[in-house]
Design a protein around this motif. Structure first.
Motif, mmCIF file in Angstrom:
data_model
loop_
_atom_site.group_PDB
_atom_site.id
_atom_site.type_symbol
_atom_site.label_atom_id
_atom_site.label_comp_id
_atom_site.label_asym_id
_atom_site.label_seq_id
_atom_site.Cartn_x
_atom_site.Cartn_y
_atom_site.Cartn_z
ATOM 1 N N GLY A 93 0.807 -1.209 0.000
ATOM 2 C CA GLY A 93 0.000 0.000 0.000
ATOM 3 C C GLY A 93 0.840 1.258 0.000
ATOM 4 N N LEU A 94 0.301 2.304 -0.572
ATOM 5 C CA LEU A 94 0.913 3.631 -0.562
ATOM 6 C C LEU A 94 -0.129 4.604 -0.036
ATOM 7 C CD1 LEU A 94 3.257 5.560 -1.321
ATOM 8 C CD2 LEU A 94 2.196 5.793 -3.574
ATOM 9 N N GLN A 95 0.222 5.342 1.016
ATOM 10 C CA GLN A 95 -0.749 6.268 1.581
ATOM 11 C C GLN A 95 -0.070 7.547 2.062
ATOM 12 O OE1 GLN A 95 -2.585 3.977 4.741
ATOM 13 N NE2 GLN A 95 -1.137 4.717 6.271
ATOM 14 N N TYR A 96 -0.915 8.551 2.279
ATOM 15 C CA TYR A 96 -0.441 9.861 2.723
ATOM 16 C C TYR A 96 -1.174 10.238 4.003
ATOM 17 C CZ TYR A 96 0.306 14.903 2.894
ATOM 18 O OH TYR A 96 0.616 16.188 3.299
ATOM 19 N N TYR A 97 -0.415 10.680 4.984
ATOM 20 C CA TYR A 97 -0.988 11.174 6.237
ATOM 21 C C TYR A 97 -0.759 12.668 6.342
ATOM 22 C CZ TYR A 97 -1.414 12.376 11.157
ATOM 23 O OH TYR A 97 -1.760 12.992 12.342
ATOM 24 N N ARG A 98 -1.837 13.389 6.605
ATOM 25 C CA ARG A 98 -1.759 14.837 6.813
ATOM 26 C C ARG A 98 -2.200 15.156 8.228
ATOM 27 N NH1 ARG A 98 0.546 19.690 5.275
ATOM 28 N NH2 ARG A 98 -0.755 21.379 6.049
ATOM 29 N N GLY A 99 -1.273 15.703 9.020
ATOM 30 C CA GLY A 99 -1.636 16.105 10.366
ATOM 31 C C GLY A 99 -2.539 17.317 10.365
ATOM 32 N N LEU A 100 -3.497 17.332 11.263
ATOM 33 C CA LEU A 100 -4.417 18.454 11.409
ATOM 34 C C LEU A 100 -4.236 19.175 12.740
ATOM 35 C CD1 LEU A 100 -7.655 16.765 9.974
ATOM 36 C CD2 LEU A 100 -6.019 18.241 8.785
ATOM 37 N N LYS A 101 -3.332 18.656 13.569
ATOM 38 C CA LYS A 101 -3.031 19.283 14.859
ATOM 39 C C LYS A 101 -1.836 20.215 14.682
ATOM 40 C CE LYS A 101 -2.466 19.940 19.332
ATOM 41 N NZ LYS A 101 -1.951 18.853 20.170
ATOM 42 N N ASP A 102 -2.004 21.481 15.030
ATOM 43 C CA ASP A 102 -0.915 22.444 14.947
ATOM 44 C C ASP A 102 0.158 22.075 15.968
ATOM 45 O OD1 ASP A 102 0.721 24.632 14.652
ATOM 46 O OD2 ASP A 102 -0.625 26.023 15.687
#
Length: 219
Positions: free
Chosen positions: A182-191
């Motif tokens: 698998g290939l995935q992207y994680y984007r943090g939403l916590k400053d």
């Protein structure tokens, strides 16, 4: 009446056994390519991706023939590498003899992705969902040519357990019944500056992580 109760209990046990047989349990591990996005031009232009790894356990719970729910428990090491082209100086203003240096920032997390998988084909799927993470420790090291060994360990901290959260989006493919990539992207939403005491500085930073994973179903 007792017969009805026995029938209901037998029915639930029977369905639970079928459901348990369909649950896929396994291990996974792979590559992290991470950075920290921020709105400060100075730090952003000097920031580079850091390569590390993740590893842990997963359970895939089928919801129907096309969708499943997959909770995971992973150890994940992320962060970034800052490169500075300047003559770094110590407090007495004597040059260290290094015209450039790298500041490697390691942030090690216990992560809990809670993703939903949609099988768009027999072996091809798309996954998406939220992820929460708990910071286990941080290590920052300054490295450079002719850089004194006494300055290698710039900062270490453990047991912080600060919360990070964000969203995951990815795609994967089953090579066979037990192995998928698998290939995935994680984007943090916590400053990441939200826990800082420097609220007067208008800076925001978020985790950005690409992950390449190999998962193996044990049963």
């Amino acid at each position: 009446m007792k017969k009805h109760y026995l029938f209901v209990i037998s029915f639930l046990i029977f369905n639970a056994s079928i459901w348990a047989q369909e649950v896929r349990l396994g291990v996974k591990a792979g590559l992290n390519v991470s950075n920290i996005d921020n709105n400060d031009p100075f730090y952003d232009e000097n920031s580079n991706y850091r390569t590390s790894f993740h590893a842990g356990l997963f359970a895939e719970i089928p919801l129907n023939s096309k969708f499943s729910f997959q909770p995971e428990l992973l150890y994940s090491s992320i962060g970034k590498v800052d490169k500075y082209d300047l003559n770094y100086r110590i407090f007495d203003l004597e040059p260290l003899g290094a015209d450039s240096f790298k500041l490697v920032q390691k942030r090690n997390y216990l992560t809990v992705p809670l993703t939903f998988k949609w099988y768009v084909a027999e072996r091809l799927y798309i996954n998406a969902g939220p992820q929460v993470s708990f910071l286990l420790n941080t290590v920052s090291k300054a490295k450079g040519d002719d850089f004194p060994d006494s300055y290698e360990d710039a900062y270490k901290a453990s047991g912080e357990f600060k919360l990070d959260y964000g969203a995951v989006l990815g795609v994967g493919f089953f090579i066979n019944d037990d192995i998928n990539i698998g290939l995935q992207y994680y984007r943090g939403l916590k400053d990441l500056f939200g826990d800082s005491d420097f609220d007067i500085i208008d800076r925001k930073a978020y985790h950005s992580v690409f992950q390449l994973t190999v998962a193996y179903s044990i049963f």
